[in-house]
Design a protein around this motif. Sequence first.
Motif, PDB file in Angstrom:
ATOM      1  N   LEU A 145       0.832  -1.231   0.041  1.00  0.00           N
ATOM      2  CA  LEU A 145      -0.052  -0.259  -0.053  1.00  0.00           C
ATOM      3  C   LEU A 145       0.707   1.122   0.053  1.00  0.00           C
ATOM      4  CD1 LEU A 145      -3.124  -0.653   2.465  1.00  0.00           C
ATOM      5  CD2 LEU A 145      -2.702  -1.018   0.115  1.00  0.00           C
ATOM      6  N   SER A 146       0.629   2.207  -0.731  1.00  0.00           N
ATOM      7  CA  SER A 146       1.189   3.405  -0.989  1.00  0.00           C
ATOM      8  C   SER A 146       0.671   4.604  -0.128  1.00  0.00           C
ATOM      9  CB  SER A 146       1.317   3.696  -2.491  1.00  0.00           C
ATOM     10  OG  SER A 146       2.259   2.882  -3.224  1.00  0.00           O
ATOM     11  N   PHE A 147      -0.509   4.327   0.047  1.00  0.00           N
ATOM     12  CA  PHE A 147      -1.266   5.379   0.971  1.00  0.00           C
ATOM     13  C   PHE A 147      -2.696   4.818   1.120  1.00  0.00           C
ATOM     14  CE2 PHE A 147      -2.267   5.840  -3.764  1.00  0.00           C
ATOM     15  CZ  PHE A 147      -3.619   5.559  -3.967  1.00  0.00           C
ATOM     16  N   ALA A 148      -3.432   5.513   2.255  1.00  0.00           N
ATOM     17  CA  ALA A 148      -4.582   5.015   2.986  1.00  0.00           C
ATOM     18  C   ALA A 148      -5.709   4.908   1.762  1.00  0.00           C
ATOM     19  CB  ALA A 148      -5.060   6.085   3.942  1.00  0.00           C
ATOM     20  N   GLY A 149      -6.305   3.529   1.531  1.00  0.00           N
ATOM     21  CA  GLY A 149      -7.279   3.491   0.657  1.00  0.00           C
ATOM     22  C   GLY A 149      -6.864   2.704  -0.526  1.00  0.00           C
ATOM     23  N   ASP A 150      -5.259   2.694  -0.727  1.00  0.00           N
ATOM     24  CA  ASP A 150      -4.627   2.128  -1.971  1.00  0.00           C
ATOM     25  C   ASP A 150      -5.066   0.639  -2.134  1.00  0.00           C
ATOM     26  OD1 ASP A 150      -3.127   2.091  -4.077  1.00  0.00           O
ATOM     27  OD2 ASP A 150      -1.272   1.798  -2.995  1.00  0.00           O
ATOM     28  N   THR A 151      -4.904   0.041  -3.254  1.00  0.00           N
ATOM     29  CA  THR A 151      -5.207  -1.325  -3.575  1.00  0.00           C
ATOM     30  C   THR A 151      -4.327  -2.259  -3.422  1.00  0.00           C
ATOM     31  OG1 THR A 151      -5.011  -0.846  -6.066  1.00  0.00           O
ATOM     32  CG2 THR A 151      -7.447  -0.717  -4.943  1.00  0.00           C
ATOM     33  N   CYS A 152      -4.231  -3.381  -3.275  1.00  0.00           N
ATOM     34  CA  CYS A 152      -3.303  -4.432  -3.359  1.00  0.00           C
ATOM     35  C   CYS A 152      -3.774  -5.731  -3.278  1.00  0.00           C
ATOM     36  CB  CYS A 152      -2.534  -4.231  -1.781  1.00  0.00           C
ATOM     37  SG  CYS A 152      -3.405  -4.867  -0.695  1.00  0.00           S
ATOM     38  N   VAL A 153      -2.935  -6.760  -3.626  1.00  0.00           N
ATOM     39  CA  VAL A 153      -3.315  -8.093  -3.801  1.00  0.00           C
ATOM     40  C   VAL A 153      -3.971  -8.397  -2.478  1.00  0.00           C
ATOM     41  CG1 VAL A 153      -2.596 -10.552  -4.174  1.00  0.00           C
ATOM     42  CG2 VAL A 153      -1.645  -8.651  -5.466  1.00  0.00           C
ATOM     43  N   ARG A 154      -5.236  -9.179  -2.419  1.00  0.00           N
ATOM     44  CA  ARG A 154      -5.522  -9.621  -1.214  1.00  0.00           C
ATOM     45  C   ARG A 154      -5.662 -11.280  -1.110  1.00  0.00           C
ATOM     46  NH1 ARG A 154      -6.492  -4.678   1.426  1.00  0.00           N
ATOM     47  NH2 ARG A 154      -7.240  -3.038  -0.153  1.00  0.00           N
ATOM     48  N   ARG A 155      -6.034 -11.552   0.172  1.00  0.00           N
ATOM     49  CA  ARG A 155      -6.285 -13.128   0.291  1.00  0.00           C
ATOM     50  C   ARG A 155      -7.132 -13.883  -0.636  1.00  0.00           C
ATOM     51  NH1 ARG A 155      -4.163 -15.837   5.154  1.00  0.00           N
ATOM     52  NH2 ARG A 155      -2.672 -14.513   6.040  1.00  0.00           N
ATOM     53  N   GLY A 156      -7.996 -12.799  -0.644  1.00  0.00           N
ATOM     54  CA  GLY A 156      -9.238 -13.261  -1.735  1.00  0.00           C
ATOM     55  C   GLY A 156      -8.992 -13.464  -3.177  1.00  0.00           C
ATOM     56  N   ASN A 157      -7.759 -13.203  -3.673  1.00  0.00           N
ATOM     57  CA  ASN A 157      -7.508 -13.036  -4.855  1.00  0.00           C
ATOM     58  C   ASN A 157      -6.871 -14.473  -5.348  1.00  0.00           C
ATOM     59  OD1 ASN A 157      -7.358 -10.078  -4.397  1.00  0.00           O
ATOM     60  ND2 ASN A 157      -6.358  -9.956  -6.314  1.00  0.00           N
ATOM     61  N   PHE A 158      -6.693 -15.433  -4.191  1.00  0.00           N
ATOM     62  CA  PHE A 158      -6.348 -16.704  -4.578  1.00  0.00           C
ATOM     63  C   PHE A 158      -7.182 -17.777  -4.137  1.00  0.00           C
ATOM     64  CE2 PHE A 158      -2.688 -13.947  -3.848  1.00  0.00           C
ATOM     65  CZ  PHE A 158      -2.026 -14.207  -5.026  1.00  0.00           C
ATOM     66  N   GLN A 159      -7.461 -18.763  -5.004  1.00  0.00           N
ATOM     67  CA  GLN A 159      -8.087 -19.935  -4.696  1.00  0.00           C
ATOM     68  C   GLN A 159      -7.740 -21.141  -5.219  1.00  0.00           C
ATOM     69  OE1 GLN A 159     -12.002 -18.572  -6.613  1.00  0.00           O
ATOM     70  NE2 GLN A 159     -13.024 -18.914  -4.330  1.00  0.00           N
ATOM     71  N   TRP A 160      -7.630 -21.985  -4.563  1.00  0.00           N
ATOM     72  CA  TRP A 160      -7.381 -23.525  -4.869  1.00  0.00           C
ATOM     73  C   TRP A 160      -8.768 -24.061  -5.743  1.00  0.00           C
ATOM     74  CZ3 TRP A 160      -2.413 -25.121  -4.546  1.00  0.00           C
ATOM     75  CH2 TRP A 160      -1.849 -24.575  -3.343  1.00  0.00           C
ATOM     76  N   VAL A 161      -8.159 -24.704  -6.803  1.00  0.00           N
ATOM     77  CA  VAL A 161      -9.055 -25.254  -7.658  1.00  0.00           C
ATOM     78  C   VAL A 161      -9.041 -26.820  -7.998  1.00  0.00           C
ATOM     79  CG1 VAL A 161      -9.434 -23.237  -9.129  1.00  0.00           C
ATOM     80  CG2 VAL A 161      -7.753 -24.842 -10.133  1.00  0.00           C
ATOM     81  N   ASP A 162     -10.314 -27.265  -8.352  1.00  0.00           N
ATOM     82  CA  ASP A 162     -10.059 -28.908  -8.548  1.00  0.00           C
ATOM     83  C   ASP A 162      -9.594 -29.331  -9.974  1.00  0.00           C
ATOM     84  OD1 ASP A 162     -12.352 -28.464 -10.464  1.00  0.00           O
ATOM     85  OD2 ASP A 162     -13.764 -29.242  -8.535  1.00  0.00           O
ATOM     86  N   SER A 163      -9.616 -30.368 -10.456  1.00  0.00           N
ATOM     87  CA  SER A 163      -9.107 -30.683 -11.660  1.00  0.00           C
ATOM     88  C   SER A 163      -9.948 -30.219 -12.639  1.00  0.00           C
ATOM     89  CB  SER A 163      -8.894 -32.231 -11.879  1.00  0.00           C
ATOM     90  OG  SER A 163     -10.384 -32.844 -11.528  1.00  0.00           O
ATOM     91  N   GLY A 164     -11.207 -29.845 -12.462  1.00  0.00           N
ATOM     92  CA  GLY A 164     -11.933 -29.421 -13.570  1.00  0.00           C
ATOM     93  C   GLY A 164     -11.961 -27.631 -13.719  1.00  0.00           C
ATOM     94  N   GLY A 165     -11.161 -27.128 -12.640  1.00  0.00           N
ATOM     95  CA  GLY A 165     -11.013 -25.788 -12.682  1.00  0.00           C
ATOM     96  C   GLY A 165     -12.076 -25.087 -11.799  1.00  0.00           C
ATOM     97  N   ARG A 166     -12.753 -25.712 -10.888  1.00  0.00           N
ATOM     98  CA  ARG A 166     -14.007 -25.057 -10.136  1.00  0.00           C
ATOM     99  C   ARG A 166     -13.123 -24.866  -8.893  1.00  0.00           C
ATOM    100  NH1 ARG A 166     -16.221 -29.446 -12.571  1.00  0.00           N
ATOM    101  NH2 ARG A 166     -15.634 -31.155 -11.044  1.00  0.00           N
TER     102      ARG A 166
END
Length: 327
Positions: A118-139
């Motif tokens: 973060l560069s300043f208050a209210g800035d954006t960044c990569v979040r925990r929710g940006n990553f998800q494990w998926v099954d073999s079908g991509g779900r």
Amino acid sequence: MMAPSSRRLAAGYGQAMPTSSLLAIYAHRRVMRDCGRYLPDLSATRGVLKGLCARYKQRWGDNAFVPERKQPFSGTHMREMVAILVAGLLWPVTLCRAVLTAFCYAISTGARKDEWTLSFAGDTCVRRGNFQWVDSGGRALPSTREVIASRVNGHMLRGRSAPSKCDRLNIDWGGRDMHFRLNDENPLNFAWRWQQWELQYPCPQHERHWWPAFSPSGDATPFTGGRADACLRTLLPMVMSVAEAARRSWHSARITLATRLFARRGATTNGIARDEIEGVIQSLVRWKTPEAMRIYARMLAAQYADYVDMAIDGAEDDVAHLPADMP
């Protein structure tokens, strides 16, 4: 008469480049244009600028305008940095794990520092929710401790990039998934490091959209750009000389990814033809144009020399076949 930037000042220049002043003039002209004001003709500016640049070179040297781009990490550098962070002796264990995970992410994606800090208050960044494990079908699978712990080699982690300086609304790259295959035999493997990070410092399900992906304290506290830089400045001199460390930053991870892929463009690699590799680099590092990729992808020294040898190999035989009017 502009003052130099902090980086130029540290390099020994006491004056900004004339071209930097020209950029300020262009900015002023855009404002004047948008306000419907008169714009004076700049036809004579080119000659004046050339004279100023010539004077600048006389004062500061012939290489005064040569850009000082950051250099990539070598394989040895990366392995030694990871080993230091895994040992957890440099800082508190949580900070070591955070820098380790962020470093593997940067090396695997070429993400700019402003994407995960973060560069300043209210800035954006990569979040925990940006990553998800998926099954073999991509779900997508739920990000529960049980699911995370059950992931083994070969399982896929799906990621989404955050807004960056060149894509502030995340329009160009936000909808393009990134994929990482778990491999606990590779110390630089991001999917493996992410799994360990999430198990060691879990995030409440309802806070995944808010918590930063990487935190110096393992919670909702994000890295600032200054904190990330300070950590890297402490780490680099432990694996390379001070002079080498000065030529590297977090942006070197971006250059490293492009350079290592660029070095493999001479042959088919994992089914990717050599004429496709530049497009692959552009996609993985998320550059808008191939030209940007070619600026930052460093050609290895041996590869450069190979091309030179290729150009001059047998040159003495070619001289006899040159046209008569050719020197």
